[in-house]
Structure formats: C-alpha cells, structure tokens
Design a protein around this motif. Structure first.
Motif, short mmCIF file in Angstrom:
data_model
loop_
_atom_site.label_atom_id
_atom_site.label_comp_id
_atom_site.label_asym_id
_atom_site.label_seq_id
_atom_site.Cartn_x
_atom_site.Cartn_y
_atom_site.Cartn_z
N LEU A 1 38.46 38.49 37.26
CA LEU A 1 38.26 37.92 38.60
C LEU A 1 36.75 37.84 38.82
CD1 LEU A 1 39.39 36.95 41.30
CD2 LEU A 1 39.52 39.34 42.04
N TYR B 1 42.74 37.98 44.93
CA TYR B 1 43.57 38.93 44.18
C TYR B 1 45.01 38.43 44.07
CZ TYR B 1 40.10 42.65 43.68
OH TYR B 1 39.00 43.39 43.30
N HIS C 1 46.15 36.57 41.13
CA HIS C 1 46.35 37.33 39.89
C HIS C 1 47.52 38.30 40.02
CE1 HIS C 1 42.66 35.90 37.89
NE2 HIS C 1 42.21 35.78 39.12
N LEU D 1 46.08 42.90 47.63
CA LEU D 1 44.93 43.76 47.90
C LEU D 1 45.20 44.58 49.16
CD1 LEU D 1 42.01 44.59 47.25
CD2 LEU D 1 41.24 42.70 48.70
N SER E 1 37.54 44.69 37.00
CA SER E 1 38.29 43.50 37.38
C SER E 1 37.42 42.25 37.35
CB SER E 1 38.94 43.67 38.76
OG SER E 1 37.98 43.94 39.76
N MET F 1 45.38 48.27 45.11
CA MET F 1 46.22 47.07 45.07
C MET F 1 47.67 47.45 44.80
SD MET F 1 43.58 45.20 42.52
CE MET F 1 42.84 46.78 42.13
#
Length: 338
Positions: A96, A133, A136, A140, A92, A239
């Motif tokens: 991120l 998170y 996006h 989380l 990720s 997630m």
C-alpha cells in the motif's frame, strides 16, 4: 409427575438456550508485531478486554513470533485465517504505497501533544485511509502513533556526512530506504528477527525504532549510541479482515468499532511519558549508552534532504499520494494553528 415434566422441559429449554448462546459465541484471533506489554500489546489487550466484557466472544492475542513475522500475520489476515491484525505502514507500505507517507521525514512534528491531536482529528487518517485499506481486503479500525523515532548507531552521528558508509536497517519499505539513502547512509532492509544479531555481528551498523522498542528489544546492548534526529514518529494500524467484518451483524460490527475506540484511548494514555520512562530504564541498565539530541542547526542539515524523499513518495504513489499528502499537510496545519 406433572411438576417433574415441567421441570424437565424447563431444564431442556435452558440447556438449549445455553447451547444456542454458546453457538453464537465466537473465538476471534488477533495478531500484532510486538512483545508482551509493548504498545501494540496494550492496544490488543484493551481490545480483547472490551470485546469479552461486552459479549460472549473471545479474543486470542498472538504476539511477535508466535505466528511468524509482520508479513506472515498480514498474509494470514488477508486470507481470513486471522480476524484482526496490527501492522505498521513500515511493512504495509510495500503493498500500500500511500501508507509510506508516515516515513516522509520531518513531515510529522515530534511534539507529543500535537501528534496525538493530529491522530485524533486528521481527515486523511479517518476518511482517506479506510478506503485505501478496503481495496486490499482490510477494514481499518485505527491508526495510532507509538513514539518518536530514534536512531541507534555504532558511532555518534550528528550530520549526514557521519552516516556515510553506515548500513542502517530499515523495514521492508521502499520510502524508508529512500530516507536513509538521502540522509547519507546505506539503507538495509531486514526483518525484525534478524536485527539484534545483525547489530551484534556488524552486518548492520544501526537501526531506527521508538525508544520503548529499543529498550524492550535490548537493542541498546548492541547499538549503544542513541540519536534523536526529530524526523518522525512510529505509526501503526489495527485492521480486521474485511469479508469477516462485513459478514457480521450490525451490533457486532459496532462492538468491534467501540472496542477499537476503547483500545485507542487506553493506548494513547499509555504512551504519554513512555519514552522518558524507557530511556531511564536504558540508562539505568547500561553505562555505555550515549544520548545525542541534535540541535536545530544539525537538524536543518537533515531537513534539507527531506524534499527529495517527498518527491520519491509522489513518484511511487501518483495521484493517490498527491491527494493524501495535500490533506495530510492541511490536517497538520489545522492542529498546529489551534
């Protein structure tokens, strides 16, 4: 006749109620990056068990390769095809950048008790990361550690100079590449499915992973020299698709949060002692394996190269990374001073 009619109406009502309940029960899909029985699978199965024991919902768990590689399952989760996904910041970090903080070498200690306390209490993990998170499209649920990172190589390595001309496989994570380049190696990004064959054929000379994964994936068979460099822990995150999560009623959102907390507790208990057990299995399976634990003096030579990786992290992440790194260090200091 009257009692029969009453019975019929009662039966129809019960059937309707049953159909209504069935209609409300959902099947949720959860994909992770590991094999059956590995750490992420332990988490996913504990999550599934809690959901199914406390609701009419069903959770289908998909393991490595069943729906593709890590990048594939993340795309499916962000598209809403999967309700839940587990992905390491090692992957990720490509979308991120701030998540790459877990790959700044020697930032996290290797002491298990301190690491577990840090993940329990860290403000960076519990307050800052959820917001990152969410940007996006992801809710989380938990970030959790899996084990100390161990490097396997075709020859014993005890210094950065020993890494010269060594092609070390890394996840598709720019900062991880910076780390191994700083250590003197040539970082070589590869998807997991190509690692065993790459080691076997000499396409790569080594790789890093927690010891349980080295045992589970049989990597010691083709990369037998295990080097404990003390440079960090493997971290992962569970997630939910945020649109899915936000669209649920409050009681089902709470169910998912509770299931995540339960899975976290089960997993943290599971990983305690797991590294030693896995190493024992490796040593019992092969007499070609060597185990090298770097001395404090040897580690210092690698630590001296860590600041340039931290600087690269800040360049990649800007103000977000600076704030996160500051909080990360404060959280670590707090648990180390306890």
């Amino acid at each position: 006749m009257k009692s029969s009619a009453i019975f019929t109406r009662a039966a129809a009502g019960a059937l309707a109620m049953g159909l209504s309940t069935a209609a409300l029960a959902d099947t949720w899909r959860y994909a992770h990056e590991e094999f059956e029985g590995d750490v992420q699978d332990v988490y996913a199965m504990a999550f599934k068990d809690y959901i199914e024991s406390n609701s009419d919902n069903t959770v289908e768990v998909y393991r490595f390769g069943e729906l593709g590689e890590s990048d594939d399952i993340m795309e499916q989760a962000q598209a809403g095809i999967l309700e839940f996904v587990n992905q390491s910041p090692g992957f990720s970090g490509a979308w991120l950048p701030a998540a790459q903080i877990f790959f700044v070498p020697y930032l996290l200690p290797t002491d298990e008790e301190t690491v577990l306390e840090f993940f329990d209490e860290s403000e960076a993990i519990h307050e800052i990361f959820p917001e990152l998170y969410a940007e996006h499209g992801l809710e989380l649920l938990n970030m959790y550690p899996e084990g100390e990172m161990v490097v396997t190589v075709d020859e014993i390595v005890t210094s950065p100079e020993d890494f010269n001309n060594k092609k070390i496989r890394v996840m598709t994570n720019p900062l991880l590449s910076e780390t191994y380049n700083a250590f003197g190696a040539t970082a070589t990004p590869l998807p997991w499915g190509e690692v065993y064959g790459g080691l076997q054929t000499g396409v790569i000379d080594g790789q890093e992973n927690p010891i349980f994964w080295i045992e589970s994936g049989g990597l010691y068979e083709v990369s037998p020299n295990l080097i404990f460099t003390g440079h960090g822990w493997f971290t992962t995150a569970s997630m939910a698709n945020k649109d899915f999560f936000d669209g649920l009623p409050a009681d089902e959102q709470q169910l998912i949060v509770d299931a995540s907390d339960h899975a976290y507790d089960v997993t943290m208990e599971h990983i305690q002692g797991l590294a030693d057990e896995s190493l024992d299995k490796i040593l019992a399976a092969s007499d070609e394996v060597t185990v090298t634990r770097l001395t404090d003096e040897q580690i210092e030579a690698f630590k001296a190269r860590a600041p340039q990786v931290e600087e690269a992290y800040l360049e990649m992440t800007g103000e977000n990374g600076e704030v996160l790194l500051e909080q990360f260090k404060a959280d670590l200091q707090a648990v180390q001073n306890d």
